[in-house]
Design a protein around this motif. Structure first.
Motif, PDB file in Angstrom:
ATOM      1  N   ALA A 114      52.021  22.659  21.193  1.00 17.77           N
ATOM      2  CA  ALA A 114      52.819  21.478  20.889  1.00 17.77           C
ATOM      3  C   ALA A 114      52.478  20.361  21.867  1.00 17.77           C
ATOM      4  O   ALA A 114      52.340  20.597  23.068  1.00 17.77           O
ATOM      5  N   SER A 115      52.328  19.159  21.350  1.00 16.28           N
ATOM      6  CA  SER A 115      52.175  17.965  22.181  1.00 16.28           C
ATOM      7  C   SER A 115      53.498  17.214  22.172  1.00 16.28           C
ATOM      8  O   SER A 115      54.201  17.169  21.144  1.00 16.28           O
ATOM      9  N   TYR A 116      53.859  16.652  23.328  1.00 20.48           N
ATOM     10  CA  TYR A 116      55.121  15.937  23.407  1.00 20.48           C
ATOM     11  C   TYR A 116      55.200  14.826  22.353  1.00 20.48           C
ATOM     12  O   TYR A 116      54.238  14.086  22.119  1.00 20.48           O
ATOM     13  N   ASP A 117      56.382  14.761  21.717  1.00 22.42           N
ATOM     14  CA  ASP A 117      56.742  13.668  20.803  1.00 22.42           C
ATOM     15  C   ASP A 117      55.931  13.660  19.509  1.00 22.42           C
ATOM     16  O   ASP A 117      55.927  12.656  18.783  1.00 22.42           O
ATOM     17  N   GLN A 118      55.268  14.760  19.180  1.00 21.30           N
ATOM     18  CA  GLN A 118      54.532  14.857  17.926  1.00 21.30           C
ATOM     19  C   GLN A 118      55.114  15.989  17.088  1.00 21.30           C
ATOM     20  O   GLN A 118      55.108  17.149  17.507  1.00 21.30           O
ATOM     21  N   ALA A 119      55.635  15.639  15.914  1.00 22.62           N
ATOM     22  CA  ALA A 119      56.324  16.616  15.070  1.00 22.62           C
ATOM     23  C   ALA A 119      55.353  17.658  14.522  1.00 22.62           C
ATOM     24  O   ALA A 119      54.223  17.334  14.140  1.00 22.62           O
ATOM     25  N   LEU A 120      55.796  18.906  14.510  1.00 23.38           N
ATOM     26  CA  LEU A 120      55.051  20.009  13.911  1.00 23.38           C
ATOM     27  C   LEU A 120      55.802  20.493  12.675  1.00 23.38           C
ATOM     28  O   LEU A 120      57.009  20.740  12.729  1.00 23.38           O
ATOM     29  N   GLN A 121      55.085  20.620  11.560  1.00 25.57           N
ATOM     30  CA  GLN A 121      55.693  21.168  10.346  1.00 25.57           C
ATOM     31  C   GLN A 121      55.658  22.684  10.434  1.00 25.57           C
ATOM     32  O   GLN A 121      54.580  23.295  10.490  1.00 25.57           O
ATOM     33  N   LEU A 122      56.825  23.322  10.480  1.00 32.37           N
ATOM     34  CA  LEU A 122      56.876  24.781  10.570  1.00 32.37           C
ATOM     35  C   LEU A 122      56.915  25.421   9.195  1.00 32.37           C
ATOM     36  O   LEU A 122      56.237  26.407   8.921  1.00 32.37           O
ATOM     37  N   ALA A 123      57.724  24.851   8.325  1.00 26.72           N
ATOM     38  CA  ALA A 123      57.915  25.376   6.981  1.00 26.72           C
ATOM     39  C   ALA A 123      58.519  24.241   6.160  1.00 26.72           C
ATOM     40  O   ALA A 123      58.950  23.224   6.730  1.00 26.72           O
ATOM     41  N   PRO A 124      58.557  24.354   4.844  1.00 26.03           N
ATOM     42  CA  PRO A 124      59.197  23.302   4.055  1.00 26.03           C
ATOM     43  C   PRO A 124      60.620  23.039   4.542  1.00 26.03           C
ATOM     44  O   PRO A 124      61.428  23.956   4.650  1.00 26.03           O
TER      45      PRO A 124
END
Length: 436
Positions: A114-124
């Motif tokens: 994870a990078s700070y302040d960047q959203a990660l899509q985990l699941a729908p």
């Protein structure tokens, strides 16, 4: 991982109240043992999902979990020998909570960085955003943006929060406004001593102890605290506030490895530390500093009768090399012991801090004659004022869940919150979000 007295340690082996194989994602806020220490057990019990954290946290977590596995195995061997003596030599091995192999196996589950302040899509319908928590290297608060059946909720996990103005790391990033908060309350009932007076007090204790020919023992957490104290010792030597030449021993293989990891992750540093590096300085180097990895080197330190600053783990004196150094120095009036971090109830550190006249170390009663100092300003945790300021920035969350603190701390902090419904959950209690 529970840390403290025997009852807490026994809770570590209790069954989970959920099926480990059913978990898809594990979001790790940071790499302290109390947060990542049972990940190998989770994997041992069937977890096959993805572990997500910042790059620095994943690297530190590998170090912490391997160290913990070694300690589990060592403790199991000790308890087995003890049990066999009681049973007259009859066999019957006591199993560790998990092994080094279990720890290595869970490394394969470490996935995205994870990078700070960047959203990660985990699941729908589920996004996670890691926000700099300023606690230790790579630490994060985690914002979950949730959508289900047309309903939207934002849930923020504080993780462990740092505070502003400390060395090496950036200050915590202000949190967004959210619907619900899960937040730590480690110091929810008190204020810390200010940092600069704490640094000055450390220099004063060192100068007074060296002047009378003693050693200074600093039980040190391997992550963050060790690096921070080295940073301030270097400053004290450079500006002349430490008046005597001294040998400083970082007697912790784990802390030495953690320091090397720090140097690989300048993306977490504040501007002042980055400027030192740009100028060619090493903020973790100073005259007289010795890194002692080998056991023989550690044992040799115990032959030094004065003039040394000895930093060794663990910070709560629950294990590690510091117990040997306490055994050899606690009884000497010329020596000092300086606690620069949190000490949980039931730990050797807490007993010494609370004024015990004698303590048992490796089966031997040791008189406590050394000067004992507690310097609270070095804590990596936000105090009550910083926690309240952080919570205020989350807006007016409908619900705030208070966790990760002693009961008195949570109750005291709850009384300070008047813009939210406060819940103090018990282990495995469940809540449904967004329902009136």
């Amino acid at each position: 991982m529970y840390q403290g007295g025997r009852e807490l340690r026994e809770e570590n082996s209790e069954p989970f109240d959920f099926k480990a194989p059913s978990i898809d994602y594990l979001l790790l806020t940071h790499a302290h043992l109390d947060h990542c220490g049972r990940i190998p057990l989770l994997a041992k019990r069937g977890f096959k999902g993805e572990i997500i954290a910042t790059a620095a946290s994943l690297e530190l977590a590998r170090l912490v979990m391997l160290d913990s596995a070694g300690l589990q195995e060592e403790e199991a061997r000790y308890q087995t020998r003890k049990a066999q003596r009681r049973r007259g030599g009859r066999k019957g091995d006591i199993e560790p909570l998990y092994t080094t192999l279990d720890a290595l196996n869970c490394f394969e589950l470490m996935g995205r960085h994870a990078s700070y302040d960047q959203a990660l899509q985990l699941a729908p319908g589920i996004k996670a955003t890691f926000i700099d928590a300023g606690h230790i290297l790579g630490s994060a608060s985690i914002l979950l943006s949730l959508e289900e059946h047309g309903r939207h909720q934002s849930l923020l996990f504080s993780g462990d929060l740092g505070y502003s103005g400390r060395a090496i790391l950036r200050d915590p990033t202000p949190p967004p406004e959210v619907d619900a908060v899960v937040m730590e309350t480690t110091y929810g009932d008190r204020l810390h001593k200010q940092l600069q007076p704490s640094i000055d007090e450390l220099y004063e204790v060192i100068n007074e102890t060296l002047a009378r020919g003693g050693n200074v023992i600093i039980p040190t957490f391997a992550l963050e605290r060790a690096q921070e104290i080295i940073y301030y010792l270097r400053e004290g030597v450079e500006n002349g506030q430490i008046k005597y030449y001294t040998n400083v021993f970082l007697d912790s293989p784990m802390a030495i490895s953690a320091t090397e990891i720090f140097e690989r992750h300048p993306e977490c540093f504040d501007n002042e530390t980055l400027k030192l590096s740009a100028d060619g300085s090493d903020c973790f180097a100073m005259p007289g500093l010795h890194f002692t990895r080998e056991t023989a080197e550690s044992m040799a330190i115990n032959q030094i009768n004065g003039g040394a600053v000895i930093m060794a783990g663990s910070g709560m004196c629950t294990g590690g090399r510091v117990r040997h150094h306490l055994k050899h120095n606690l009884w000497g009036k010329q020596n000092s012991v300086v606690f620069v971090g949190y000490a949980a109830n039931g730990t050797l550190a807490r007993r010494i801090i609370d004024g015990a006249k004698k303590v048992r170390i490796y089966g031997e009663e040791i008189n406590v004659n050394a000067s004992v100092h507690t310097i609270g300003g070095f804590s990596a945790h936000a105090d009550q004022a910083e926690l309240l300021a952080w919570h205020k920035q989350t807006g007016n969350p409908k619900t705030t869940f208070l966790v990760h603190g002693e009961d008195s701390s949570m109750q005291a902090f709850a009384k300070q919150l008047n813009n939210t419904q406060v819940e103090i959950p018990v282990l495995y209690q469940e809540y449904e979000l967004g329902v009136d």
